[in-house]
Scaffold this active site. Structure first.
Site, PDB file in Angstrom:
ATOM      1  N   HIS A  24      65.042 103.713  14.882  1.00 54.31           N
ATOM      2  CA  HIS A  24      66.048 104.854  15.266  1.00 54.31           C
ATOM      3  C   HIS A  24      67.602 104.035  15.389  1.00 54.31           C
ATOM      4  O   HIS A  24      68.515 104.364  14.875  1.00 54.31           O
ATOM      5  CB  HIS A  24      65.961 105.733  16.430  1.00 54.31           C
ATOM      6  CG  HIS A  24      67.041 106.699  16.712  1.00 54.31           C
ATOM      7  ND1 HIS A  24      67.316 107.504  15.675  1.00 54.31           N
ATOM      8  CD2 HIS A  24      67.641 106.907  17.727  1.00 54.31           C
ATOM      9  CE1 HIS A  24      68.196 108.253  16.143  1.00 54.31           C
ATOM     10  NE2 HIS A  24      68.557 107.914  17.404  1.00 54.31           N
ATOM     11  N   HIS A  76      68.921 120.653  17.908  1.00 56.79           N
ATOM     12  CA  HIS A  76      67.625 120.461  17.000  1.00 56.79           C
ATOM     13  C   HIS A  76      66.342 121.137  17.690  1.00 56.79           C
ATOM     14  O   HIS A  76      66.402 121.223  18.888  1.00 56.79           O
ATOM     15  CB  HIS A  76      67.273 119.075  16.980  1.00 56.79           C
ATOM     16  CG  HIS A  76      68.547 118.157  16.414  1.00 56.79           C
ATOM     17  ND1 HIS A  76      69.246 117.376  17.403  1.00 56.79           N
ATOM     18  CD2 HIS A  76      68.777 117.741  15.188  1.00 56.79           C
ATOM     19  CE1 HIS A  76      70.224 117.028  16.482  1.00 56.79           C
ATOM     20  NE2 HIS A  76      69.974 116.734  15.331  1.00 56.79           N
ATOM     21  N   SER A 118      75.648 112.898  14.032  1.00 56.08           N
ATOM     22  CA  SER A 118      76.082 111.758  14.947  1.00 56.08           C
ATOM     23  C   SER A 118      77.015 110.930  14.349  1.00 56.08           C
ATOM     24  O   SER A 118      77.050 110.614  12.783  1.00 56.08           O
ATOM     25  CB  SER A 118      75.033 111.019  15.509  1.00 56.08           C
ATOM     26  OG  SER A 118      74.151 110.822  14.396  1.00 56.08           O
ATOM     27  N   ASN A 131      68.010 105.648   5.868  1.00 51.81           N
ATOM     28  CA  ASN A 131      66.862 104.639   5.626  1.00 51.81           C
ATOM     29  C   ASN A 131      66.307 105.139   4.501  1.00 51.81           C
ATOM     30  O   ASN A 131      66.122 106.398   4.047  1.00 51.81           O
ATOM     31  CB  ASN A 131      66.126 104.864   6.818  1.00 51.81           C
ATOM     32  CG  ASN A 131      65.790 105.961   7.407  1.00 51.81           C
ATOM     33  OD1 ASN A 131      66.562 106.725   7.952  1.00 51.81           O
ATOM     34  ND2 ASN A 131      64.396 106.603   6.987  1.00 51.81           N
ATOM     35  N   TYR A 176      63.492 119.960  17.463  1.00 53.74           N
ATOM     36  CA  TYR A 176      62.574 118.786  18.305  1.00 53.74           C
ATOM     37  C   TYR A 176      62.935 118.625  19.636  1.00 53.74           C
ATOM     38  O   TYR A 176      62.215 118.132  20.590  1.00 53.74           O
ATOM     39  CB  TYR A 176      62.500 117.729  17.688  1.00 53.74           C
ATOM     40  CG  TYR A 176      63.965 116.728  17.577  1.00 53.74           C
ATOM     41  CD1 TYR A 176      64.528 116.152  18.641  1.00 53.74           C
ATOM     42  CD2 TYR A 176      64.542 116.697  16.297  1.00 53.74           C
ATOM     43  CE1 TYR A 176      65.652 115.461  18.476  1.00 53.74           C
ATOM     44  CE2 TYR A 176      65.705 116.142  16.192  1.00 53.74           C
ATOM     45  CZ  TYR A 176      66.296 115.537  17.424  1.00 53.74           C
ATOM     46  OH  TYR A 176      67.468 114.661  17.229  1.00 53.74           O
ATOM     47  N   GLU A 177      64.360 119.318  20.101  1.00 50.83           N
ATOM     48  CA  GLU A 177      64.779 119.348  21.697  1.00 50.83           C
ATOM     49  C   GLU A 177      63.898 120.211  22.457  1.00 50.83           C
ATOM     50  O   GLU A 177      63.935 120.299  23.875  1.00 50.83           O
ATOM     51  CB  GLU A 177      66.144 119.193  21.779  1.00 50.83           C
ATOM     52  CG  GLU A 177      66.947 118.271  21.109  1.00 50.83           C
ATOM     53  CD  GLU A 177      68.507 118.675  20.996  1.00 50.83           C
ATOM     54  OE1 GLU A 177      69.125 118.732  22.050  1.00 50.83           O
ATOM     55  OE2 GLU A 177      68.975 118.743  19.784  1.00 50.83           O
ATOM     56  N   ALA A 203      72.085 112.963   8.902  1.00 45.01           N
ATOM     57  CA  ALA A 203      71.622 111.841   8.463  1.00 45.01           C
ATOM     58  C   ALA A 203      70.097 112.111   8.161  1.00 45.01           C
ATOM     59  O   ALA A 203      69.475 113.063   8.275  1.00 45.01           O
ATOM     60  CB  ALA A 203      71.413 110.673   9.898  1.00 45.01           C
ATOM     61  N   HIS A 233      75.154 112.460  19.931  1.00 39.63           N
ATOM     62  CA  HIS A 233      75.563 113.726  19.732  1.00 39.63           C
ATOM     63  C   HIS A 233      76.378 114.103  20.800  1.00 39.63           C
ATOM     64  O   HIS A 233      75.849 114.400  22.043  1.00 39.63           O
ATOM     65  CB  HIS A 233      74.376 114.898  19.636  1.00 39.63           C
ATOM     66  CG  HIS A 233      73.830 114.669  18.081  1.00 39.63           C
ATOM     67  ND1 HIS A 233      73.916 115.533  17.238  1.00 39.63           N
ATOM     68  CD2 HIS A 233      72.994 113.854  17.602  1.00 39.63           C
ATOM     69  CE1 HIS A 233      73.208 115.240  16.040  1.00 39.63           C
ATOM     70  NE2 HIS A 233      72.687 114.256  16.518  1.00 39.63           N
ATOM     71  N   MET A 293      65.473 116.461  10.082  1.00 39.20           N
ATOM     72  CA  MET A 293      64.991 117.011  10.944  1.00 39.20           C
ATOM     73  C   MET A 293      66.180 118.137  11.393  1.00 39.20           C
ATOM     74  O   MET A 293      66.221 118.831  12.673  1.00 39.20           O
ATOM     75  CB  MET A 293      65.017 116.255  12.355  1.00 39.20           C
ATOM     76  CG  MET A 293      63.617 115.190  12.062  1.00 39.20           C
ATOM     77  SD  MET A 293      63.357 114.230  13.503  1.00 39.20           S
ATOM     78  CE  MET A 293      62.329 112.816  12.604  1.00 39.20           C
ATOM     79  N   SER A 294      67.318 118.440  10.605  1.00 38.49           N
ATOM     80  CA  SER A 294      68.192 119.524  11.099  1.00 38.49           C
ATOM     81  C   SER A 294      68.497 120.235   9.864  1.00 38.49           C
ATOM     82  O   SER A 294      67.750 120.159   8.706  1.00 38.49           O
ATOM     83  CB  SER A 294      69.471 118.598  11.536  1.00 38.49           C
ATOM     84  OG  SER A 294      70.041 117.913  10.421  1.00 38.49           O
TER      85      SER A 294
HETATM   86  N1  HPA Z   1      63.132 111.212   8.578  1.00 39.08           N
HETATM   87  C1  HPA Z   1      63.733 112.303   9.323  1.00 39.08           C
HETATM   88  N2  HPA Z   1      64.698 112.347   9.722  1.00 39.08           N
HETATM   89  C2  HPA Z   1      65.580 111.569   9.683  1.00 39.08           C
HETATM   90  C3  HPA Z   1      65.141 110.110   8.946  1.00 39.08           C
HETATM   91  C4  HPA Z   1      63.989 110.122   8.324  1.00 39.08           C
HETATM   92  O1  HPA Z   1      63.608 109.198   7.604  1.00 39.08           O
HETATM   93  N3  HPA Z   1      66.351 109.427   8.782  1.00 39.08           N
HETATM   94  C5  HPA Z   1      67.359 109.898   9.463  1.00 39.08           C
HETATM   95  N4  HPA Z   1      66.833 111.061   9.891  1.00 39.08           N
END
Ligand code: HPA
Length: 271
Positions: free
Chosen positions: A245, A81, A28, A233, A83-84, A111, A59, A209-210
Site C-alpha cells: 500500500h 469506501h 488520495s 500497480n 470497506y470502511e 487509484a 483521504h 475499491m471505489s
Molecule cells: N486492487 C484494488 N484496489 C487498488 C489497487 C489494486 O491492485 N491498487 C490501487 N487500488
C-alpha cells in the site's frame, strides 16, 4: 438510520450561494486540484449533517465549493469506501448531496491496479465501463421516484462524449490516457492472483475499491459521469512482487501531477 441528504443540502446552501454544475471526487493525493478553485468555501465533512467520516489513509475530508474558470464546481476532497464498514447509502451520500445542489456532471478519480499486463504503473486511464463485483448497490431498497427511476439504464454509465473530451485534452497536454473496464472489488484486502485471473476472464482491465457505487448513484440521478483512474500497480499475480500500500500511495503521488493537469483542462469543458 442515517440522515437524508436533504438536511446536508440545506446546511451547505446556507454556507454558500454557489450552485455547482460540475462535481469532482478526488482520490488520495489529488488535493492540489481543489487548491486551484477560485473563491473557495471549504466545509469540513464533519460540519455537514449526516456526512460519513472517512477513515482511509491519505483521504482528507472537505467539500470545496467555488469556481473553476467559469464553471461553478463542488469538489469532494476525500471519499467514503464500502470497506470502511459504511453502508452503500453512506458511501454515496456525498454524490447525492452534490446532485441535490445541482451538479449535472461528475468527475470521479481513483487509484487502481492494472489487470491488463500492458498498462504500466503511473499511467492514466479513462474508465469506459465497469463490473460491479462488490456484492452491493446503493440503489437497493425503496426507490424515491423523485430522485430517479427504479431500474436506471447503465448503458452509457461512463459518458462517451466526456471520455472523448478527456482523450482530446490528454493529447493536447501530451499525456497518455488509456481506456478500460474497471472492476470494483469490496476490499480492503487486495485481490488474490486467482481473483485477478477471474476478473481478466470477465473482461476487466483495471481493479479498484471505489467509484462504482458513486457512478450508480449519479446515473440514478441522471448525472453524466467521467471517471479517471491512476494505475498505481500491476494487479496481484501480474508481477512476482506483492502489492504494498505504501508503494501504491507513492506511485499515486508521482502521477497526481498529471491527473491534476488533466482535470484542470477537462473540468471547464463539461457543462
Ligand atoms: N486492487 C484494488 N484496489 C487498488 C489497487 C489494486 O491492485 N491498487 C490501487 N487500488
Amino acid at each position: 438510520m442515517s440522515e437524508t441528504p436533504d438536511v446536508a443540502i440545506g446546511a451547505i446552501a446556507a454556507r454558500s450561494e454557489l450552485r455547482p454544475r460540475v462535481g469532482v471526487v478526488l482520490g488520495s493525493g489529488l488535493g492540489p486540484f481543489a487548491d486551484a478553485v477560485a473563491e473557495p468555501v471549504e466545509i469540513p465533512y464533519g460540519d455537514i449533517p449526516g456526512w460519513p467520516a472517512s477513515t482511509a489513509v491519505g483521504h482528507a475530508g472537505t467539500l470545496v465549493l467555488g469556481r473553476f474558470g467559469d464553471v461553478p464546481v463542488a469538489v469532494m476532497k476525500g471519499r467514503a469506501h464500502l470497506y470502511e464498514g459504511l453502508s452503500p447509502a453512506d458511501v454515496v451520500f456525498g454524490v447525492r448531496v452534490l446532485g441535490g445542489l445541482g451538479v449535472r456532471s461528475l468527475v470521479l478519480t481513483n487509484a487502481c491496479g492494472a489487470i491488463d499486463t500492458s498498462v504500466e504503473p503511473g499511467t492514466l486511464v479513462a474508465i469506459s465501463d465497469h463490473l460491479n463485483l462488490q456484492g452491493s448497490s446503493p440503489l437497493v431498497g425503496p426507490n424515491d421516484e423523485t430522485v430517479g427511476p427504479r431500474f436506471p439504464d447503465m448503458t452509457n454509465a461512463y459518458d462517451a462524449g466526456y471520455r472523448a473530451i478527456a482523450l482530446q485534452a490528454a493529447a493536447r497536454l501530451g499525456l497518455e490516457l488509456g481506456e478500460g473496464v474497471y472492476a470494483a472489488w469490496l476490499g480492503p484486502a487486495f485481490e488474490t492472483p486467482a481473483e485477478i485471473r477471474m476478473m481478466r476472464a470477465l473482461g476487466a482491465d483495471l481493479v479498484g475499491m471505489s467509484t462504482v457505487p458513486e457512478v450508480l448513484a449519479a446515473r440514478h440521478m441522471g448525472i453524466r459521469c467521467l471517471a479517471l483512474s491512476c494505475v498505481t500497480n500491476a494487479a496481484a499475480g501480474v508481477r512476482p512482487e506483492p502489492i504494498d500500500h505504501e508503494r501504491v500511495l507513492e506511485v499515486g503521488a508521482r502521477a497526481a501531477g498529471d491527473l491534476v493537469a488533466l482535470l484542470r483542462e477537462v473540468v471547464p469543458l463539461l457543462d
